[in-house]
Design a protein around this motif. Structure first.
Motif, PDB file in Angstrom:
ATOM      1  N   PRO A 112       0.926  -1.154   0.134  1.00  0.00           N
ATOM      2  CA  PRO A 112       0.047   0.053  -0.140  1.00  0.00           C
ATOM      3  C   PRO A 112       0.793   1.129  -0.082  1.00  0.00           C
ATOM      4  O   PRO A 112       0.360   2.386  -0.279  1.00  0.00           O
ATOM      5  CB  PRO A 112      -0.773  -0.105   1.293  1.00  0.00           C
ATOM      6  CG  PRO A 112      -0.902  -1.475   1.486  1.00  0.00           C
ATOM      7  CD  PRO A 112       0.312  -2.144   1.023  1.00  0.00           C
ATOM      8  N   PHE A 113       2.103   0.961   0.365  1.00  0.00           N
ATOM      9  CA  PHE A 113       2.873   2.429   0.328  1.00  0.00           C
ATOM     10  C   PHE A 113       2.963   3.023  -1.196  1.00  0.00           C
ATOM     11  O   PHE A 113       2.886   4.224  -1.303  1.00  0.00           O
ATOM     12  CB  PHE A 113       4.309   2.051   0.776  1.00  0.00           C
ATOM     13  CG  PHE A 113       5.208   3.305   0.742  1.00  0.00           C
ATOM     14  CD1 PHE A 113       5.095   4.310   1.986  1.00  0.00           C
ATOM     15  CD2 PHE A 113       6.279   3.561  -0.139  1.00  0.00           C
ATOM     16  CE1 PHE A 113       5.970   5.400   1.881  1.00  0.00           C
ATOM     17  CE2 PHE A 113       7.133   4.657  -0.087  1.00  0.00           C
ATOM     18  CZ  PHE A 113       6.850   5.478   0.965  1.00  0.00           C
ATOM     19  N   TYR A 114       2.991   2.017  -1.869  1.00  0.00           N
ATOM     20  CA  TYR A 114       2.938   2.469  -3.534  1.00  0.00           C
ATOM     21  C   TYR A 114       1.695   2.471  -4.220  1.00  0.00           C
ATOM     22  O   TYR A 114       1.364   3.289  -5.093  1.00  0.00           O
ATOM     23  CB  TYR A 114       3.943   1.441  -4.408  1.00  0.00           C
ATOM     24  CG  TYR A 114       5.313   1.320  -3.325  1.00  0.00           C
ATOM     25  CD1 TYR A 114       6.280   2.184  -3.841  1.00  0.00           C
ATOM     26  CD2 TYR A 114       5.686   0.146  -3.195  1.00  0.00           C
ATOM     27  CE1 TYR A 114       7.564   2.084  -3.310  1.00  0.00           C
ATOM     28  CE2 TYR A 114       6.832   0.115  -2.407  1.00  0.00           C
ATOM     29  CZ  TYR A 114       7.906   0.941  -2.678  1.00  0.00           C
ATOM     30  OH  TYR A 114       8.945   0.859  -2.123  1.00  0.00           O
ATOM     31  N   THR A 176      10.556   5.771  -4.719  1.00  0.00           N
ATOM     32  CA  THR A 176       9.571   6.588  -5.714  1.00  0.00           C
ATOM     33  C   THR A 176       8.796   5.652  -6.454  1.00  0.00           C
ATOM     34  O   THR A 176       8.313   6.364  -7.527  1.00  0.00           O
ATOM     35  CB  THR A 176      10.224   7.673  -6.419  1.00  0.00           C
ATOM     36  OG1 THR A 176      11.418   6.803  -7.323  1.00  0.00           O
ATOM     37  CG2 THR A 176      11.265   8.458  -5.287  1.00  0.00           C
ATOM     38  N   ILE A 177       8.669   4.644  -6.342  1.00  0.00           N
ATOM     39  CA  ILE A 177       7.789   3.659  -7.442  1.00  0.00           C
ATOM     40  C   ILE A 177       6.485   4.133  -7.385  1.00  0.00           C
ATOM     41  O   ILE A 177       5.946   4.394  -6.243  1.00  0.00           O
ATOM     42  CB  ILE A 177       8.219   2.200  -6.951  1.00  0.00           C
ATOM     43  CG1 ILE A 177       9.560   1.643  -6.919  1.00  0.00           C
ATOM     44  CG2 ILE A 177       7.262   1.258  -7.610  1.00  0.00           C
ATOM     45  CD1 ILE A 177       9.613   0.065  -6.298  1.00  0.00           C
ATOM     46  N   GLN A 178       6.193   4.219  -8.579  1.00  0.00           N
ATOM     47  CA  GLN A 178       4.829   4.787  -9.024  1.00  0.00           C
ATOM     48  C   GLN A 178       3.795   3.671  -9.105  1.00  0.00           C
ATOM     49  O   GLN A 178       4.142   2.369  -9.189  1.00  0.00           O
ATOM     50  CB  GLN A 178       4.637   5.780 -10.224  1.00  0.00           C
ATOM     51  CG  GLN A 178       5.593   6.718 -10.053  1.00  0.00           C
ATOM     52  CD  GLN A 178       5.210   7.820  -8.908  1.00  0.00           C
ATOM     53  OE1 GLN A 178       3.885   8.383  -8.870  1.00  0.00           O
ATOM     54  NE2 GLN A 178       5.976   7.865  -7.740  1.00  0.00           N
ATOM     55  N   PRO A 179       2.376   3.588  -8.816  1.00  0.00           N
ATOM     56  CA  PRO A 179       1.458   2.752  -8.713  1.00  0.00           C
ATOM     57  C   PRO A 179       1.620   1.664 -10.086  1.00  0.00           C
ATOM     58  O   PRO A 179       1.593   0.542 -10.046  1.00  0.00           O
ATOM     59  CB  PRO A 179       0.119   3.098  -8.607  1.00  0.00           C
ATOM     60  CG  PRO A 179       0.424   4.548  -8.007  1.00  0.00           C
ATOM     61  CD  PRO A 179       1.858   4.948  -8.465  1.00  0.00           C
ATOM     62  N   GLU A 180       1.674   2.372 -11.523  1.00  0.00           N
ATOM     63  CA  GLU A 180       1.784   1.902 -12.402  1.00  0.00           C
ATOM     64  C   GLU A 180       2.955   0.881 -12.572  1.00  0.00           C
ATOM     65  O   GLU A 180       3.102  -0.156 -13.177  1.00  0.00           O
ATOM     66  CB  GLU A 180       1.873   2.589 -13.828  1.00  0.00           C
ATOM     67  CG  GLU A 180       2.815   3.609 -14.139  1.00  0.00           C
ATOM     68  CD  GLU A 180       2.283   4.942 -13.249  1.00  0.00           C
ATOM     69  OE1 GLU A 180       3.131   6.018 -13.605  1.00  0.00           O
ATOM     70  OE2 GLU A 180       1.631   4.939 -12.287  1.00  0.00           O
ATOM     71  N   VAL A 185       6.429  -4.373 -11.122  1.00  0.00           N
ATOM     72  CA  VAL A 185       7.423  -5.070 -10.535  1.00  0.00           C
ATOM     73  C   VAL A 185       6.992  -6.317  -9.620  1.00  0.00           C
ATOM     74  O   VAL A 185       7.522  -7.293  -9.603  1.00  0.00           O
ATOM     75  CB  VAL A 185       7.865  -3.950  -9.234  1.00  0.00           C
ATOM     76  CG1 VAL A 185       8.530  -4.586  -8.386  1.00  0.00           C
ATOM     77  CG2 VAL A 185       8.807  -2.890 -10.088  1.00  0.00           C
ATOM     78  N   ARG A 186       5.615  -6.184  -9.413  1.00  0.00           N
ATOM     79  CA  ARG A 186       5.225  -7.351  -8.348  1.00  0.00           C
ATOM     80  C   ARG A 186       4.244  -8.218  -9.630  1.00  0.00           C
ATOM     81  O   ARG A 186       3.522  -9.129  -8.858  1.00  0.00           O
ATOM     82  CB  ARG A 186       4.259  -6.771  -7.463  1.00  0.00           C
ATOM     83  CG  ARG A 186       5.074  -5.920  -6.208  1.00  0.00           C
ATOM     84  CD  ARG A 186       3.893  -5.342  -5.318  1.00  0.00           C
ATOM     85  NE  ARG A 186       4.591  -4.388  -4.641  1.00  0.00           N
ATOM     86  CZ  ARG A 186       5.303  -4.587  -3.292  1.00  0.00           C
ATOM     87  NH1 ARG A 186       5.115  -5.724  -2.693  1.00  0.00           N
ATOM     88  NH2 ARG A 186       5.993  -3.336  -2.723  1.00  0.00           N
ATOM     89  N   ALA A 187       4.411  -8.308 -10.652  1.00  0.00           N
ATOM     90  CA  ALA A 187       3.737  -9.209 -11.537  1.00  0.00           C
ATOM     91  C   ALA A 187       4.316 -10.613 -11.115  1.00  0.00           C
ATOM     92  O   ALA A 187       5.497 -10.962 -10.846  1.00  0.00           O
ATOM     93  CB  ALA A 187       3.982  -8.716 -12.878  1.00  0.00           C
ATOM     94  N   ALA A 205      14.875   0.652 -14.280  1.00  0.00           N
ATOM     95  CA  ALA A 205      14.830   0.554 -12.941  1.00  0.00           C
ATOM     96  C   ALA A 205      13.495  -0.292 -12.392  1.00  0.00           C
ATOM     97  O   ALA A 205      13.719  -1.074 -11.593  1.00  0.00           O
ATOM     98  CB  ALA A 205      14.582   2.008 -12.205  1.00  0.00           C
ATOM     99  N   VAL A 206      12.489  -0.478 -13.140  1.00  0.00           N
ATOM    100  CA  VAL A 206      11.450  -0.965 -12.861  1.00  0.00           C
ATOM    101  C   VAL A 206      11.878  -2.595 -13.035  1.00  0.00           C
ATOM    102  O   VAL A 206      11.493  -3.790 -12.431  1.00  0.00           O
ATOM    103  CB  VAL A 206      10.246  -0.689 -13.809  1.00  0.00           C
ATOM    104  CG1 VAL A 206       9.310  -2.041 -13.674  1.00  0.00           C
ATOM    105  CG2 VAL A 206       9.613   0.292 -13.270  1.00  0.00           C
TER     106      VAL A 206
END
Length: 683
Positions: A112-114, A176-180, A185-187, A205-206
């Motif tokens: 949830p932080f991201y 600074t990872i954004q939601p998209e 990243v978590r796929a 970076a992603v």
């Protein structure tokens, strides 16, 4: 005594967390392995694992240990009153009782932080971001996600972190990872993902953070099968090599495609036409034919003598065995290993019919007899991949036979060596030749597959190079990163669908990142003028960054160009951060002399910038994937003219234009390429 401020409290937690991390490292260093392992091999493996663990527990003094905090509305553990507050950081840290003080950013509780927003708070009451100066905590910023009356606002600390000057190698973006980006990243590990990312969208970076996430989530599985990051060149890999260690991942290998297929020494180069044909997917079928070109039907029966008995396998039965192996989808070498066993089995059938009771040992002994070995050598000769490719590129008749109906006579002539070498070691192999040898090796013996591969700057690979990478993840998954608009090789991929087919991953999901976080808005808008000419199917990138004075285009007399470029570099060095001078490869020596005359020391790509040396002279051919706070671009027309055709040249220019993080200065004497001639819209 004055009341302590929230910032003081957070600093106390930072100090306690650093002390806890130090204690975790001390515990790892004090482990006594005496008598633990059953043998010396296991002991060495265990010592290696402990050494990696100790290294991963290093406290990086100038890197924030945690960068955020989540306060959940409800405690995740009903028995723990403090179970609703979590500090989010680069790695897990626990106290002496095992209670968490910092939660790894990859843990589910950190997501949830991201992802959390006011519309979807995900049970978060407060999200706190921390600001740092070096390793010192200096500020915090709160978002009350449960307070619907408070207006949604952008984060000043997040913006400051994104815009922090780029001195040294690439940094992680974990804060600074954004939601998209987080969704990619978590796929799941089981699925392959292709990321089409405009410049500055953070696709590299992603990809690296995805590796770190997968290793966290599937540690044991990937420890067995392995992970690999593939980049376009060594300069690029040196630039990104610190990202994963900063996230606590020490064991991920990095390589270029050329290093993956380095079965022979590469000492030559191909003309663009020859390289394009050698990189064409049609060469896979040519090689498949060539590998099997030596297969022959048996001309004599096999007679095996055992004791006083002679056992005869007739020609027609041998033909049936050979044809059956030919029809199966087996590697050439595997089929060759199976052939003597099949012949031996035919002998054992006769023995059993005669009343004998042979076992596996008898079958193996028959398979090793001279008669069987001679039949295998006649029907299914050994193939040396390098020698096979050498013959294919040296013998016009052999190439014509294998390429019949695949390559036309002109294409065959283009790939043939003008002067055939005497042998494998004397040949001046090109990078494209090495890929052909790798394909041939795989046809003979299956290439080992890794659990996950990240392929960056993928748009520049040839179909045969895609196949080489695909072999390394045939039973695993892959994350492909690239930008069709930045394809600068003559064989650059026309679409991700084509690339994924060559990789053997046609089912991979294609995700597009268009929101930029690195390149200033004016710069990306100016560079995007080239998109209609180089990649009309792509969406124009946008940027969250509005940096005043970020674009400067200057025309100077031809005789003053080198000096004006050096002066622009000097002005750029007045700002904080790294400076990249990008120029057509042919102009690099001239500019190196101009910088020396101006007293400006410079580095080459891949060398780490520092406070004393912040200027890098970058050939345009090596600029891809790199970034600098300030970029000086020398003579855009020369960058375009340095490529074999205008479209490739404009793509190379697009790359050069989009390397700047804070400001871009263009200095030119020759007229700009047509899409860039009008003044920037903001003027």
């Amino acid at each position: 005594m004055p009341a302590r401020s929230p910032l003081d409290t957070e600093r106390d937690h930072l100090a306690a967390s650093r002390a806890a991390l130090s204690a975790m490292r001390a515990d790892a260093e004090s482990l006594d392995l005496t008598g633990v392992a059953p043998n010396w091999v296991s002991a060495e493996v265990l010592r290696g694992d402990i050494a990696v663990r100790i290294k991963s527990l290093a406290d990086l003094a100038h890197t924030p240990l945690f960068f955020g905090r989540l306060d959940y509305l409800h405690a995740l553990d009903e028995d723990d009153e403090s179970g609703n507050r979590f500090y989010i950081g680069r790695r897990h840290v626990h106290d002496a009782d095992g209670d968490p003080m910092v939660i790894d950013w990859r843990a589910p509780v950190s997501q949830p932080f991201y992802r959390a927003t006011k519309r979807d708070p995900q049970d978060i009451a407060l999200r706190r971001r921390f600001g740092y100066d070096g390793g010192e905590l200096t500020a915090y910023e709160d978002e009350h996600l449960s307070d619907l009356e408070e207006a949604e606002k952008s984060s000043a600390l997040l913006q400051r972190e994104i815009e922090r000057p780029r001195v040294g190698p690439m940094r992680d973006i974990v804060a600074t990872i954004q939601p998209e980006q987080d969704e990619i990243v978590r796929a799941p590990l089981s699925g392959s993902v292709c990321v089409q990312g405009a410049p500055g969208t953070g696709k590299t970076a992603v990809g690296l953070h995805r590796v770190a996430y997968l290793l966290y989530s599937h540690r044991e599985r990937l420890a067995r099968s392995g992970t690999l990051v593939v980049g376009p060149n060594r300069s690029f890999l040196r630039y990104i090599e610190q990202v994963l260690p900063a996230l606590g991942e020490m064991e991920v290998k990095q390589a270029t495609v050329d290093e993956l297929v380095a079965h022979v020494e590469v000492r030559g180069t191909d003309p663009a036409t020859a390289a394009g044909i050698k990189g064409d997917a049609r060469m896979a079928e040519v090689l498949r034919r060539a590998v099997r070109s030596g297969l022959r039907m048996p001309s004599e029966p096999v007679v095996v003598v055992r004791g006083s008995r002679r056992w005869r396998v007739p020609v027609y039965e041998l033909e049936e065995i050979v044809r059956e192996l030919q029809s199966r989808d087996m590697r050439y070498g595997s089929a060759r290993e199976a052939l003597p066993q099949r012949i031996a089995h035919a002998v054992l059938v006769q023995m059993e019919r005669a009343g004998e009771a042979p076992d596996d040992r008898v079958q193996n002994a028959v398979a090793r007899t001279p008669a069987v070995k001679a039949a295998v050598k006649e029907c299914w000769p050994q193939v040396d991949p390098a020698k096979l490719v050498l013959r294919l590129l040296s013998d016009a008749d052999f190439l014509a036979e294998q390429a019949d109906g695949i390559l036309d006579p002109e294409e065959q002539k283009a790939v043939l060596w003008a002067k055939p070498p005497r042998g494998v070691k004397s040949a001046r192999w090109s990078p494209a030749d090495a890929v052909l040898i790798d394909e041939a090796r795989d046809l003979v013996e299956r290439t080992g597959s890794l659990g996950h591969v990240v392929l960056d700057e993928a748009q520049d690979l040839s179909p045969m190079q895609y196949r080489a990478v695909g072999r390394r993840c045939s039973t695993g998954s892959v994350t492909i990163l690239g930008d069709i608009a930045q394809g600068t090789t003559p064989w650059a991929t026309p679409s991700w669908a084509a690339a994924l087919a060559h990789l053997g991953k046609p089912e991979a999901a294609v995700e597009e990142l268009t929101q930029g976080f690195r390149v200033p808005r004016k710069v990306i808008a100016y560079a995007s003028r080239l998109l209609p000419a180089i990649a009309p199917e792509l969406s124009e990138a946008t940027s969250i960054r509005d940096s005043p004075g970020s674009l400067d285009v200057r025309t100077v007399p031809a005789g003053e160009l080198a000096g004006a470029v050096a002066a622009a570099c000097a002005r750029a060095l007045e700002h904080e951060g790294s400076v990249g001078l990008i120029a057509a490869d042919a102009r690099v020596p001239v500019l190196a002399r101009a910088l020396a005359d101006a007293g400006l020391a410079h580095l080459t790509p891949g060398e780490e910038t520092s406070a004393e040396a912040r200027l890098t002279l970058v050939p345009a051919s090596l600029a891809k994937g790199l970034e600098y706070d300030y970029v000086v671009l020398d003579e855009p027309a020369a960058v375009v003219d340095g490529e074999p055709d205008e479209r490739t040249g404009l793509r190379r220019l697009y790359v050069a234009l989009t390397r700047a993080v804070s400001g871009l200065a263009i200095v030119h004497a020759t007229e700009l390429p047509e899409p860039l001639r009008a003044p920037p819209r903001s003027w």
